[in-house]
Design a protein around this motif. Structure first.
Motif, PDB file in Angstrom:
ATOM      1  N   UNK A  68       0.858  -1.186   0.000  1.00 32.19           N
ATOM      2  CA  UNK A  68       0.000   0.000   0.000  1.00 32.19           C
ATOM      3  C   UNK A  68       0.895   1.237   0.000  1.00 32.19           C
ATOM      4  N   UNK A  69       0.363   2.413  -0.336  1.00 31.88           N
ATOM      5  CA  UNK A  69       1.185   3.629  -0.369  1.00 31.88           C
ATOM      6  C   UNK A  69       1.858   3.941   0.966  1.00 31.88           C
ATOM      7  N   UNK A  70       2.959   4.662   0.898  1.00 34.25           N
ATOM      8  CA  UNK A  70       3.721   5.040   2.089  1.00 34.25           C
ATOM      9  C   UNK A  70       2.868   5.877   3.035  1.00 34.25           C
ATOM     10  N   UNK A  71       2.016   6.705   2.471  1.00 35.68           N
ATOM     11  CA  UNK A  71       1.227   7.634   3.257  1.00 35.68           C
ATOM     12  C   UNK A  71      -0.177   7.714   2.672  1.00 35.68           C
ATOM     13  N   UNK A 100      -7.518  -6.463 -17.714  1.00 34.09           N
ATOM     14  CA  UNK A 100      -6.098  -6.124 -17.678  1.00 34.09           C
ATOM     15  C   UNK A 100      -5.267  -7.394 -17.642  1.00 34.09           C
ATOM     16  N   UNK A 101      -4.388  -7.556 -18.618  1.00 30.67           N
ATOM     17  CA  UNK A 101      -3.506  -8.723 -18.678  1.00 30.67           C
ATOM     18  C   UNK A 101      -2.067  -8.232 -18.762  1.00 30.67           C
ATOM     19  N   UNK A 102      -1.453  -7.924 -17.617  1.00 30.97           N
ATOM     20  CA  UNK A 102      -0.059  -7.451 -17.638  1.00 30.97           C
ATOM     21  C   UNK A 102       0.876  -8.528 -18.164  1.00 30.97           C
ATOM     22  N   UNK A 103       1.896  -8.123 -18.867  1.00 31.30           N
ATOM     23  CA  UNK A 103       2.876  -9.080 -19.355  1.00 31.30           C
ATOM     24  C   UNK A 103       3.623  -8.541 -20.556  1.00 31.30           C
ATOM     25  N   UNK A 104       4.787  -9.089 -20.846  1.00 27.25           N
ATOM     26  CA  UNK A 104       5.619  -8.611 -21.963  1.00 27.25           C
ATOM     27  C   UNK A 104       5.199  -9.210 -23.302  1.00 27.25           C
ATOM     28  N   UNK A 149       8.553   3.417  -8.268  1.00 30.12           N
ATOM     29  CA  UNK A 149       8.693   1.982  -8.532  1.00 30.12           C
ATOM     30  C   UNK A 149       7.454   1.191  -8.135  1.00 30.12           C
ATOM     31  N   UNK A 150       6.695   1.696  -7.157  1.00 26.82           N
ATOM     32  CA  UNK A 150       5.573   0.935  -6.604  1.00 26.82           C
ATOM     33  C   UNK A 150       4.219   1.400  -7.125  1.00 26.82           C
ATOM     34  N   UNK A 151       4.195   2.412  -7.985  1.00 26.17           N
ATOM     35  CA  UNK A 151       2.940   3.028  -8.391  1.00 26.17           C
ATOM     36  C   UNK A 151       1.955   2.026  -8.981  1.00 26.17           C
ATOM     37  N   UNK A 152       2.428   1.146  -9.859  1.00 24.69           N
ATOM     38  CA  UNK A 152       1.523   0.178 -10.486  1.00 24.69           C
ATOM     39  C   UNK A 152       0.891  -0.714  -9.430  1.00 24.69           C
ATOM     40  N   UNK A 153       1.699  -1.163  -8.455  1.00 23.37           N
ATOM     41  CA  UNK A 153       1.193  -2.045  -7.405  1.00 23.37           C
ATOM     42  C   UNK A 153       0.131  -1.343  -6.563  1.00 23.37           C
ATOM     43  N   UNK A 181      -3.873  -2.435  -6.172  1.00 20.50           N
ATOM     44  CA  UNK A 181      -4.468  -2.839  -4.904  1.00 20.50           C
ATOM     45  C   UNK A 181      -5.564  -1.904  -4.404  1.00 20.50           C
ATOM     46  N   UNK A 182      -5.872  -0.860  -5.149  1.00 20.13           N
ATOM     47  CA  UNK A 182      -6.878   0.101  -4.685  1.00 20.13           C
ATOM     48  C   UNK A 182      -8.283  -0.508  -4.678  1.00 20.13           C
TER      49      UNK A 182
END
Length: 298
Positions: free
Chosen positions: A4-7, A160-164, A105-109, A113-114
């Protein structure tokens, strides 16, 4: 807890709270070990697409139309049974390089999770207005607009299907998003570095569509095979790469790619009475490898 976000903004009193405060909030009702390792399942937070500074929120001096709009967002978030909210502009201390780096670095995560993302489109009254709203060109917010506005196929919007994979096509979606140039040079540098790391990770996964770009290369330490930005993929010729994996490794000398070299036989055929010439290239070891090129002899 880094899921979750830092703040976060605590909706009950509109104050900024850290991860330890969030942990304490749930300690009485949820076992501590569960909170530590499964925070996204218990911490319900809304992400607000909004402009407000971290300093104003921390000092408790936020006021004016912007703050009133933020309060309205938080009231809307409560309707979805969330207890916390997050906004990048007022929940990240950009004076801390460590916090800024982790946030990028964590924005996508954090978005993944929202509970709900609330976007305010001030210029939109009906659905057709979204095409011209200023938010359509603002970074991540474009992900929630209709497919005709973003250029993203409806199936990809629904699931949404994340992947390369289909890297070249999907980069053109990102190219439509135009974010404001960061005022902080450190953040701008980190954004460029993050994009280079992304391309390297995709290369390591072996999807060859990542090479289907044109234009100038990024200022990379080792290789000119890294594009400058998602815009580099716009206008590139479509190619069918199949489902095969291409071995790619980034070394101190540049990008290393395993290639198969085949001998080719050259045939030239001139047509009597016309200026056209046909060139045929074929491989004696692999009959399926054959290319015909017709060109003007003049």
């Amino acid at each position: 807890m880094n899921e979750i976000p830092i703040r976060l903004i605590r909706l009950s009193d509109m104050t900024l709270v850290g991860r330890n405060d969030v942990r304490q909030h749930f300690r009485s009702s949820v076992p501590g070990v569960t909170v530590l390792y499964h925070a996204p399942h218990h911490v319900k937070y809304a992400i607000l697409s909004h402009r407000l500074t971290y300093g104003e929120m921390k000092a408790g001096t936020a006021a004016g139309p912007g703050y009133e709009k933020l309060k309205s967002f938080c009231e809307k978030a409560r309707e979805y049974q969330t207890e916390f909210a997050w906004s990048d502009t007022c929940c990240i201390d950009k004076s801390s390089s460590t916090e800024l780096d982790e946030s990028i670095r964590s924005m996508f995560r954090w978005y993944k999770n929202l509970t709900i993302c609330i976007v305010h489109m001030a210029e939109s009254v009906i659905i057709e207005d979204i095409l011209h709203d200023e938010w359509i060109n603002e970074g991540l917010d474009a992900a929630g607009t209709p497919c005709r506005a973003t250029g993203i196929p409806v199936d990809d919007l629904h699931e949404l299907l994340p992947g390369p994979f289909r890297v070249d096509e999907r980069m053109t979606w990102a190219a439509r998003c135009k974010t404001t140039r960061p005022a902080d040079s450190r953040m701008e540098k980190e954004e460029i570095s993050a994009f280079c790391r992304l391309i390297e990770a995709i290369m390591h996964a072996g999807n060859p569509s990542v090479l289907n770009w044109k234009g100038e290369a990024a200022k990379h330490h080792f290789s000119d095979a890294i594009p400058r930005s998602p815009q580099s993929f716009v206008g590139s010729q479509g190619s069918e790469f199949g489902g095969g994996r291409l071995e790619m490794t980034m070394t101190s000398l540049g990008l290393r790619v395993a290639l198969v070299m085949l001998p080719l036989t050259f045939h030239l055929e001139e047509f009597v009475g016309v200026s056209d010439v046909r060139i045929t290239l074929d491989c004696p070891l692999c009959p399926t490898v054959k290319t015909d090129i017709t060109t003007d002899h003049n």
